[in-house]
Write an enzyme that holds these catalytic residues in place. Structure first.
Site, PDB file in Angstrom:
ATOM      1  N   MET A   1       0.791  -1.224   0.000  1.00  0.00           N
ATOM      2  CA  MET A   1       0.000   0.000   0.000  1.00  0.00           C
ATOM      3  C   MET A   1       0.832   1.288   0.000  1.00  0.00           C
ATOM      4  O   MET A   1       0.303   2.353   0.308  1.00  0.00           O
ATOM      5  CB  MET A   1      -0.976  -0.005   1.182  1.00  0.00           C
TER       6      MET A   1
ATOM      7  N   ASN B   1       1.225  -5.719 -10.039  1.00  0.00           N
ATOM      8  CA  ASN B   1       0.382  -5.348  -8.903  1.00  0.00           C
ATOM      9  C   ASN B   1      -1.006  -5.958  -9.085  1.00  0.00           C
ATOM     10  O   ASN B   1      -1.494  -6.078 -10.210  1.00  0.00           O
ATOM     11  CB  ASN B   1       0.268  -3.812  -8.865  1.00  0.00           C
TER      12      ASN B   1
ATOM     13  N   HIS C   1      -4.931  -5.195  -8.168  1.00  0.00           N
ATOM     14  CA  HIS C   1      -5.751  -4.058  -7.750  1.00  0.00           C
ATOM     15  C   HIS C   1      -7.220  -4.499  -7.698  1.00  0.00           C
ATOM     16  O   HIS C   1      -7.712  -5.157  -8.622  1.00  0.00           O
ATOM     17  CB  HIS C   1      -5.580  -2.897  -8.734  1.00  0.00           C
TER      18      HIS C   1
ATOM     19  N   GLU D   1       2.411   6.046 -13.488  1.00  0.00           N
ATOM     20  CA  GLU D   1       1.080   6.534 -13.111  1.00  0.00           C
ATOM     21  C   GLU D   1       0.372   5.448 -12.292  1.00  0.00           C
ATOM     22  O   GLU D   1       0.192   4.314 -12.777  1.00  0.00           O
ATOM     23  CB  GLU D   1       0.264   6.861 -14.372  1.00  0.00           C
TER      24      GLU D   1
HETATM   25  C1  GAR Z   1      -6.248  -6.626  -1.898  1.00  0.00           C
HETATM   26  O1  GAR Z   1      -7.614  -6.506  -2.133  1.00  0.00           O
HETATM   27  C2  GAR Z   1      -5.465  -5.911  -2.977  1.00  0.00           C
HETATM   28  O2  GAR Z   1      -6.047  -5.974  -4.234  1.00  0.00           O
HETATM   29  C3  GAR Z   1      -5.480  -4.497  -2.456  1.00  0.00           C
HETATM   30  O3  GAR Z   1      -5.314  -4.602  -1.071  1.00  0.00           O
HETATM   31  C4  GAR Z   1      -5.843  -5.849  -0.638  1.00  0.00           C
HETATM   32  C5  GAR Z   1      -4.766  -6.567   0.130  1.00  0.00           C
HETATM   33  O4  GAR Z   1      -5.262  -7.751   0.696  1.00  0.00           O
HETATM   34  N1  GAR Z   1      -4.456  -3.710  -3.062  1.00  0.00           N
HETATM   35  C6  GAR Z   1      -4.607  -2.449  -3.387  1.00  0.00           C
HETATM   36  O5  GAR Z   1      -5.606  -1.809  -3.150  1.00  0.00           O
HETATM   37  C7  GAR Z   1      -3.392  -1.827  -4.063  1.00  0.00           C
HETATM   38  N2  GAR Z   1      -3.782  -0.651  -4.773  1.00  0.00           N
HETATM   39  P1  GAR Z   1      -4.275  -8.896   1.131  1.00  0.00           P
HETATM   40  O6  GAR Z   1      -3.206  -8.238   2.017  1.00  0.00           O
HETATM   41  O7  GAR Z   1      -5.141  -9.846   1.917  1.00  0.00           O
HETATM   42  O8  GAR Z   1      -3.692  -9.508  -0.092  1.00  0.00           O
END
Ligand code: GAR
Length: 202
Positions: free
Chosen positions: A86, A103, A105, A139
């Protein structure tokens, strides 16, 4: 066997999905910017080397990115996977790993980049939502798309219910994307990722 490094910030369920998948790569380390990330404990259970590069201990973003890159390079991975990482990464970091950094998302990009994607999807009234695995470019949340998965948005959905439905798909497409990369099946031309056939399909 070639190796990958996974970066996390919290729960680590996508990381766990990778560790439980049949990958064409070895996971050489899990790195977190957050010393309290629950995913670190999970990685240890799987006997994966873990390491913390705490952004709060760094003077600025550039110092953090440098420290993180040094740590990653010590494992010499072919691919770096942001699995719920994050922190926004700086241009020099991204330039260094361009084409080798992916990544996951929680939305159908280019819809809903950034945070609170499920809330935004519900507020916007979309009927279809989902998740995306993409190459990371400068970006944020805009890089070439490797895979997407679609889920319906159903009457009565809450953020939590929708997030769980999407997360199941994240756990499916992230390992799939890693394997496509490791098997040399992804060709990037500008913003487009072509998925090449397996050698055996030719
Ligand atoms: C997941 O939903 C992932 O897609 C999101 O954070 C969560 C992490 O969950 N990522 C983002 O939003 C990045 N922009 P996890 O730690 O259980 O994998």
């Amino acid at each position: 066997m070639k190796s990958i490094v996974i970066l996390i910030s919290g729960r680590g369920s996508n990381m766990q999905a990778l560790l439980e998948s049949k990958l064409s790569a070895r996971v050489s380390a899990v790195i977190s910017n957050n010393p309290h990330a629950a995913g670190l404990k999970i990685a240890k259970k799987y006997n994966i080397e873990t390491c913390v590069v705490d952004h709060r201990m760094c003077t600025d973003r550039v110092a953090f990115d440098l420290l993180l890159a040094n740590k990653i390079d010590s494992y010499q991975p072919c691919l770096v996977v942001l699995a719920g990482f994050m922190r926004v990464l700086g241009d020099s970091f991204i330039n260094k790993y361009i084409g080798k950094l992916i990544n996951v998302h929680p939305s159908l990009l280019p819809a809903f980049p950034g945070l609170e994607t499920h809330k935004k999807a519900l507020e916007r009234g979309v009927k279809l939502h989902g998740c995306t695995v993409h190459f990371v470019t400068r970006e944020v949340d805009h890089g070439p798309i490797i895979l997407q998965a679609v889920v319906p948005v159903l009457p009565g959905d809450t953020i939590k219910i929708l997030a769980e439905r999407v997360l199941l798909q994240e756990h499916r497409i992230l390992p799939e994307a890693v394997n496509l990369f490791m098997d040399g099946r992804l060709k990037i031309s500008g913003n487009i990722v072509e998925i090449c056939q397996k050698d055996s399909d030719n």
